[in-house]
Design a protein around this motif. Structure first.
Motif, PDB file in Angstrom:
ATOM      1  N   PRO A 111       0.825  -1.192  -0.026  1.00 16.48           N
ATOM      2  CA  PRO A 111       0.100   0.237   0.018  1.00 16.48           C
ATOM      3  C   PRO A 111       1.031   1.419  -0.033  1.00 16.48           C
ATOM      4  O   PRO A 111       0.375   2.104  -0.398  1.00 16.48           O
ATOM      5  CB  PRO A 111      -0.950  -0.184   1.256  1.00 16.48           C
ATOM      6  CG  PRO A 111      -0.757  -1.735   1.686  1.00 16.48           C
ATOM      7  CD  PRO A 111       0.449  -2.098   1.119  1.00 16.48           C
ATOM      8  N   GLN A 161      -3.386   7.075   0.627  1.00 14.28           N
ATOM      9  CA  GLN A 161      -2.233   6.305   1.220  1.00 14.28           C
ATOM     10  C   GLN A 161      -1.613   7.060   2.297  1.00 14.28           C
ATOM     11  O   GLN A 161      -1.254   6.589   3.283  1.00 14.28           O
ATOM     12  CB  GLN A 161      -1.034   5.926   0.338  1.00 14.28           C
ATOM     13  CG  GLN A 161      -1.614   4.793  -0.814  1.00 14.28           C
ATOM     14  CD  GLN A 161      -2.323   3.727  -0.215  1.00 14.28           C
ATOM     15  OE1 GLN A 161      -1.806   3.076   0.757  1.00 14.28           O
ATOM     16  NE2 GLN A 161      -3.354   3.455  -1.014  1.00 14.28           N
ATOM     17  N   GLN A 163      -3.544   8.966   4.316  1.00 11.27           N
ATOM     18  CA  GLN A 163      -4.483   8.675   5.393  1.00 11.27           C
ATOM     19  C   GLN A 163      -4.297   7.038   5.948  1.00 11.27           C
ATOM     20  O   GLN A 163      -4.652   7.134   7.224  1.00 11.27           O
ATOM     21  CB  GLN A 163      -6.030   8.662   4.765  1.00 11.27           C
ATOM     22  CG  GLN A 163      -6.274  10.185   4.604  1.00 11.27           C
ATOM     23  CD  GLN A 163      -7.720  10.302   3.733  1.00 11.27           C
ATOM     24  OE1 GLN A 163      -7.827   9.467   2.937  1.00 11.27           O
ATOM     25  NE2 GLN A 163      -8.464  11.410   4.354  1.00 11.27           N
ATOM     26  N   ALA A 164      -4.001   6.327   5.041  1.00 17.26           N
ATOM     27  CA  ALA A 164      -3.778   4.901   5.669  1.00 17.26           C
ATOM     28  C   ALA A 164      -2.444   4.744   6.591  1.00 17.26           C
ATOM     29  O   ALA A 164      -2.660   4.195   7.584  1.00 17.26           O
ATOM     30  CB  ALA A 164      -3.637   3.815   4.425  1.00 17.26           C
ATOM     31  N   PRO A 167      -3.664   7.730  10.136  1.00 18.42           N
ATOM     32  CA  PRO A 167      -4.934   7.713  10.322  1.00 18.42           C
ATOM     33  C   PRO A 167      -5.313   8.897  11.182  1.00 18.42           C
ATOM     34  O   PRO A 167      -6.501   9.502  11.094  1.00 18.42           O
ATOM     35  CB  PRO A 167      -5.630   6.481  10.902  1.00 18.42           C
ATOM     36  CG  PRO A 167      -4.323   5.674  11.293  1.00 18.42           C
ATOM     37  CD  PRO A 167      -3.365   6.395  10.350  1.00 18.42           C
ATOM     38  N   ARG A 170      -6.439  11.877   9.264  1.00 22.94           N
ATOM     39  CA  ARG A 170      -7.308  11.634   8.216  1.00 22.94           C
ATOM     40  C   ARG A 170      -8.371  12.977   7.432  1.00 22.94           C
ATOM     41  O   ARG A 170      -8.100  13.411   6.567  1.00 22.94           O
ATOM     42  CB  ARG A 170      -8.059  10.436   8.541  1.00 22.94           C
ATOM     43  CG  ARG A 170      -9.167  10.311   7.218  1.00 22.94           C
ATOM     44  CD  ARG A 170      -9.941   8.886   7.668  1.00 22.94           C
ATOM     45  NE  ARG A 170      -9.233   7.730   7.917  1.00 22.94           N
ATOM     46  CZ  ARG A 170      -8.854   7.232   6.848  1.00 22.94           C
ATOM     47  NH1 ARG A 170      -9.434   7.228   5.482  1.00 22.94           N
ATOM     48  NH2 ARG A 170      -8.290   5.967   6.965  1.00 22.94           N
TER      49      ARG A 170
END
Length: 308
Positions: A111, A161, A163-164, A167, A170
């Motif tokens: 990711p 990505q 945000q992933a 988090p 976000r």
């Protein structure tokens, strides 16, 4: 009771320690982002200004061919996220960096490895060839960032990505993306109005670096100074370009900052238009005026308009 000198020293020590711990905590929370090219570093800074960003290349380097230096290996090893172009642009050096860095977050398929070319439709795909055919990209032209419309889907993918990986921020990343998208769409409209006079202009170029830019603005590339993609101009090929353009000289002869300007200067002189030779940045630079994505497009359009 009055505070003693010892108390005051202790208080100052605790305050300093607290500041160091806060700074360390803040630094630990900031993402570390590795980018292959300067345009993606500039985009990440728009979307995540608190991130620590390192670009592997700069505007005076050919992104096809750089050395997999130990400093780049270390930077990729520590990265939370990597943003590269893909489509074979970094094929000569990025796999080596990934292998030696050993960072599972930024391997292909992970990711944290974002390829901009996966987010847009590329132009001019070519069948695989032999090494003697030059820098041929089977998936399509990788210099996609020079159509500003392509930066919008790339920004969305990068934000997802970010945000992933982070988090806790976000909502902040969403707000930054929304602000960037709104401002960028407005700039695209402004650039298209300013560049309307360039539609139909003819240019000679070296390599297909600016192909997306020409297509976006309706500019016609009529000659390439390279005999084959990625191969330097030769005297014989330049003579053929001169003969093909002498009767109707192009408005500009364009090369990138990382390319040798002398072949373009020779052609401009032979055509009687030395002022038409433009050595332009093909990505964000460290110089004022072109040190941002918006500044880059402002500069390119202004320089081309000056040739009309």
């Amino acid at each position: 009771m009055p505070r003693t000198r010892s108390d005051r020293r202790t208080a100052r020590w605790h305050a300093a320690l607290g500041g160091l711990l806060l700074a360390a905590a803040s630094g630990a929370q900031a993402l570390t982002v590795f980018t292959c090219e300067a345009e993606w570093a500039a985009l990440v800074r728009e979307l995540a200004p608190q991130a620590q960003v390192r670009s592997a290349t700069h505007a005076r380097q050919d992104p096809h061919h750089i050395e997999a230096r130990p400093s780049l290996i270390a930077a990729l090893r520590n990265a939370d996220l990597a943003v590269c172009t893909g489509a074979g642009l970094e094929a000569a050096w990025l796999p080596t960096l990934q292998q030696r860095a050993g960072n599972p977050r930024v391997q292909d398929g992970a990711p944290g490895m974002v390829y901009a070319s996966a987010q847009v439709k590329l132009i001019d795909p070519r069948p695989p060839g032999t090494p003697f055919e030059g820098d041929v990209h089977a998936e399509g032209n990788p210099h996609l960032h020079l159509d500003p419309r392509n930066l919008l889907p790339v920004a969305q993918a990068v934000t997802a990505q970010l945000q992933a990986a982070d988090p806790a921020r976000r909502a902040d990343y969403s707000a930054r993306l929304d602000a960037f998208t709104q401002a960028w769409r407005g700039r695209i409209g402004d650039w298209e109005r300013r560049a309307a006079s360039l539609r139909g202009a003819r240019v000679a170029t070296q390599h297909t670096t600016f192909a997306y830019f020409w297509r976006w603005l309706g500019v016609e590339p009529v000659a390439d100074l390279e005999p084959k993609p990625g191969l330097p101009p030769t005297p014989g090929h330049l003579q053929r370009v001169l003969e093909a353009t002498r009767a109707n000289p192009p408005a500009a002869v364009v090369v990138s900052l990382y390319q040798d300007p002398r072949p373009a200067q020779w052609l401009g002189q032979q055509l009687g238009r030395p002022q038409s030779v433009l050595q332009l940045p093909s990505t964000v630079t460290e110089e004022a005026g072109t040190d941002s994505l918006a500044g880059l497009f402002d500069h390119l359009i202004d320089r081309l308009r000056a040739t009309r």
